[in-house]
Scaffold this motif. Sequence first.
Motif, PDB file in Angstrom:
ATOM      1  N   GLY A 155       0.793  -1.221   0.000  1.00 18.36           N
ATOM      2  CA  GLY A 155       0.000   0.000   0.000  1.00 18.36           C
ATOM      3  C   GLY A 155       0.828   1.274   0.000  1.00 18.36           C
ATOM      4  O   GLY A 155       0.328   2.345   0.331  1.00 18.36           O
ATOM      5  N   LYS A 156       2.091   1.172  -0.378  1.00 21.05           N
ATOM      6  CA  LYS A 156       2.984   2.332  -0.323  1.00 21.05           C
ATOM      7  C   LYS A 156       2.474   3.502  -1.159  1.00 21.05           C
ATOM      8  O   LYS A 156       2.483   4.647  -0.696  1.00 21.05           O
ATOM      9  N   THR A 157       2.007   3.233  -2.365  1.00 24.59           N
ATOM     10  CA  THR A 157       1.513   4.310  -3.231  1.00 24.59           C
ATOM     11  C   THR A 157       0.199   4.872  -2.710  1.00 24.59           C
ATOM     12  O   THR A 157       0.036   6.095  -2.590  1.00 24.59           O
ATOM     13  N   THR A 158      -0.727   4.013  -2.367  1.00 21.56           N
ATOM     14  CA  THR A 158      -2.036   4.457  -1.875  1.00 21.56           C
ATOM     15  C   THR A 158      -1.888   5.249  -0.579  1.00 21.56           C
ATOM     16  O   THR A 158      -2.420   6.350  -0.450  1.00 21.56           O
ATOM     17  N   VAL A 159      -1.152   4.707   0.365  1.00 21.13           N
ATOM     18  CA  VAL A 159      -0.919   5.385   1.637  1.00 21.13           C
ATOM     19  C   VAL A 159      -0.111   6.661   1.399  1.00 21.13           C
ATOM     20  O   VAL A 159      -0.404   7.710   1.974  1.00 21.13           O
ATOM     21  N   GLY A 160       0.896   6.563   0.546  1.00 17.56           N
ATOM     22  CA  GLY A 160       1.772   7.702   0.285  1.00 17.56           C
ATOM     23  C   GLY A 160       1.054   8.925  -0.246  1.00 17.56           C
ATOM     24  O   GLY A 160       1.330  10.051   0.190  1.00 17.56           O
ATOM     25  N   LYS A 161       0.128   8.724  -1.163  1.00 15.59           N
ATOM     26  CA  LYS A 161      -0.625   9.855  -1.735  1.00 15.59           C
ATOM     27  C   LYS A 161      -1.424  10.576  -0.653  1.00 15.59           C
ATOM     28  O   LYS A 161      -1.411  11.804  -0.559  1.00 15.59           O
ATOM     29  N   ILE A 162      -2.128   9.818   0.170  1.00 12.70           N
ATOM     30  CA  ILE A 162      -2.958  10.415   1.219  1.00 12.70           C
ATOM     31  C   ILE A 162      -2.074  11.012   2.312  1.00 12.70           C
ATOM     32  O   ILE A 162      -2.354  12.102   2.825  1.00 12.70           O
ATOM     33  N   LEU A 163      -1.000  10.324   2.652  1.00 11.15           N
ATOM     34  CA  LEU A 163      -0.069  10.838   3.655  1.00 11.15           C
ATOM     35  C   LEU A 163       0.507  12.182   3.209  1.00 11.15           C
ATOM     36  O   LEU A 163       0.564  13.132   4.005  1.00 11.15           O
ATOM     37  N   ALA A 164       0.920  12.268   1.957  1.00 13.63           N
ATOM     38  CA  ALA A 164       1.491  13.517   1.438  1.00 13.63           C
ATOM     39  C   ALA A 164       0.490  14.660   1.556  1.00 13.63           C
ATOM     40  O   ALA A 164       0.847  15.765   1.990  1.00 13.63           O
ATOM     41  N   ASP A 165      -0.755  14.406   1.178  1.00 15.66           N
ATOM     42  CA  ASP A 165      -1.802  15.434   1.325  1.00 15.66           C
ATOM     43  C   ASP A 165      -1.986  15.816   2.795  1.00 15.66           C
ATOM     44  O   ASP A 165      -2.125  16.990   3.125  1.00 15.66           O
ATOM     45  N   THR A 166      -1.973  14.823   3.651  1.00 12.83           N
ATOM     46  CA  THR A 166      -2.214  15.042   5.081  1.00 12.83           C
ATOM     47  C   THR A 166      -1.121  15.905   5.714  1.00 12.83           C
ATOM     48  O   THR A 166      -1.413  16.780   6.519  1.00 12.83           O
TER      49      THR A 166
ATOM     50  N   GLY B 242      -2.514  -3.545   8.151  1.00 11.31           N
ATOM     51  CA  GLY B 242      -3.331  -4.734   7.940  1.00 11.31           C
ATOM     52  C   GLY B 242      -4.366  -4.524   6.865  1.00 11.31           C
ATOM     53  O   GLY B 242      -4.152  -3.806   5.896  1.00 11.31           O
ATOM     54  N   ASP B 243      -5.491  -5.129   7.077  1.00 15.63           N
ATOM     55  CA  ASP B 243      -6.571  -5.084   6.099  1.00 15.63           C
ATOM     56  C   ASP B 243      -7.570  -3.985   6.431  1.00 15.63           C
ATOM     57  O   ASP B 243      -8.707  -4.022   6.000  1.00 15.63           O
ATOM     58  N   GLU B 244      -7.122  -2.986   7.211  1.00 13.05           N
ATOM     59  CA  GLU B 244      -8.017  -1.897   7.579  1.00 13.05           C
ATOM     60  C   GLU B 244      -8.123  -0.870   6.449  1.00 13.05           C
ATOM     61  O   GLU B 244      -7.382  -0.925   5.481  1.00 13.05           O
ATOM     62  N   ARG B 245      -9.009   0.096   6.640  1.00 18.34           N
ATOM     63  CA  ARG B 245      -9.157   1.184   5.670  1.00 18.34           C
ATOM     64  C   ARG B 245      -7.851   1.959   5.576  1.00 18.34           C
ATOM     65  O   ARG B 245      -7.120   2.094   6.554  1.00 18.34           O
ATOM     66  N   VAL B 246      -7.594   2.519   4.399  1.00 20.91           N
ATOM     67  CA  VAL B 246      -6.340   3.222   4.166  1.00 20.91           C
ATOM     68  C   VAL B 246      -6.177   4.427   5.081  1.00 20.91           C
ATOM     69  O   VAL B 246      -5.066   4.727   5.532  1.00 20.91           O
ATOM     70  N   ASP B 247      -7.259   5.111   5.415  1.00 26.03           N
ATOM     71  CA  ASP B 247      -7.144   6.282   6.298  1.00 26.03           C
ATOM     72  C   ASP B 247      -6.662   5.882   7.697  1.00 26.03           C
ATOM     73  O   ASP B 247      -5.981   6.653   8.369  1.00 26.03           O
ATOM     74  N   ILE B 248      -6.965   4.687   8.112  1.00 24.57           N
ATOM     75  CA  ILE B 248      -6.483   4.205   9.413  1.00 24.57           C
ATOM     76  C   ILE B 248      -4.969   3.977   9.346  1.00 24.57           C
ATOM     77  O   ILE B 248      -4.230   4.367  10.256  1.00 24.57           O
ATOM     78  N   THR B 249      -4.510   3.374   8.255  1.00 21.86           N
ATOM     79  CA  THR B 249      -3.073   3.170   8.086  1.00 21.86           C
ATOM     80  C   THR B 249      -2.351   4.511   8.022  1.00 21.86           C
ATOM     81  O   THR B 249      -1.300   4.691   8.643  1.00 21.86           O
ATOM     82  N   VAL B 250      -2.911   5.467   7.290  1.00 23.52           N
ATOM     83  CA  VAL B 250      -2.299   6.799   7.196  1.00 23.52           C
ATOM     84  C   VAL B 250      -2.218   7.426   8.587  1.00 23.52           C
ATOM     85  O   VAL B 250      -1.178   7.994   8.958  1.00 23.52           O
ATOM     86  N   SER B 251      -3.268   7.314   9.380  1.00 27.82           N
ATOM     87  CA  SER B 251      -3.255   7.853  10.753  1.00 27.82           C
ATOM     88  C   SER B 251      -2.158   7.206  11.584  1.00 27.82           C
ATOM     89  O   SER B 251      -1.483   7.880  12.369  1.00 27.82           O
ATOM     90  N   LYS B 252      -1.978   5.901  11.425  1.00 30.71           N
ATOM     91  CA  LYS B 252      -0.903   5.204  12.140  1.00 30.71           C
ATOM     92  C   LYS B 252       0.457   5.773  11.745  1.00 30.71           C
ATOM     93  O   LYS B 252       1.324   5.971  12.599  1.00 30.71           O
ATOM     94  N   VAL B 253       0.644   6.013  10.444  1.00 28.48           N
ATOM     95  CA  VAL B 253       1.921   6.550   9.964  1.00 28.48           C
ATOM     96  C   VAL B 253       2.144   7.956  10.517  1.00 28.48           C
ATOM     97  O   VAL B 253       3.236   8.279  11.004  1.00 28.48           O
ATOM     98  N   VAL B 254       1.117   8.796  10.450  1.00 25.28           N
ATOM     99  CA  VAL B 254       1.226  10.167  10.966  1.00 25.28           C
ATOM    100  C   VAL B 254       1.578  10.141  12.455  1.00 25.28           C
ATOM    101  O   VAL B 254       2.484  10.862  12.900  1.00 25.28           O
ATOM    102  N   ASP B 255       0.899   9.304  13.228  1.00 27.01           N
ATOM    103  CA  ASP B 255       1.173   9.207  14.664  1.00 27.01           C
ATOM    104  C   ASP B 255       2.608   8.735  14.911  1.00 27.01           C
ATOM    105  O   ASP B 255       3.313   9.265  15.782  1.00 27.01           O
ATOM    106  N   CYS B 256       3.031   7.758  14.158  1.00 26.66           N
ATOM    107  CA  CYS B 256       4.375   7.203  14.303  1.00 26.66           C
ATOM    108  C   CYS B 256       5.438   8.267  13.972  1.00 26.66           C
ATOM    109  O   CYS B 256       6.413   8.430  14.715  1.00 26.66           O
TER     110      CYS B 256
END
Length: 173
Positions: free
Chosen positions: A10-21, A147-161
């Motif tokens: 999910g690097k590309t999918t997460v990355g796009k949303i993370l960059a915007d965030t 995991g298999d959660e929604r992408v916004d949850i993964t992005v939130s985990k990355v932002v928090d980390c």
Amino acid sequence: VVLVGIMGAGKTTVGKILADTIGMQFIDADQEIERAAGCTITDIFERYGEEEFRRGEERVISRILAGDPCVLATGGGAFMSQTTRLLIKKTGTSVWLRVSFEVLAKRLEKRNNRPLLQTDDPTQTLKALIKKRYPIYNYADLLVDAGDERVDITVSKVVDCLSDYYCYSKKSV
């Protein structure tokens, strides 16, 4: 911020949303490689082989990391290169998006555009890649279980980390 992990993590999918965030530019290393080569990654593998692809990948990632700050999604094998790992360590913060075999298998079964999975037994190939690559991905600065959660949850985990990491880094300096 450099996202690392195996294909399908999910690097590309997460990355796009993370960059915007976080208000940064997003760059996908694979797209940049295709642009530089003038053909698809599959074509590069077929015409020149994986070794030549990896050399080009190192050059492209080096150029990207020398530019403006961004969120960079790397290809699954990019972090396997010690040269690339050291460059990422020197210029950015690496985040490993770790995903279980079961989730990856489910995500990748619908796709046939992964050159390394063009084998007689893609499931066994994926297991072998995980066994080989996960110990190297462990060198990333940060680990986020995706995991298999929604992408916004993964992005939130990355932002928090990232937030915890940068806050901790500033205090320890």
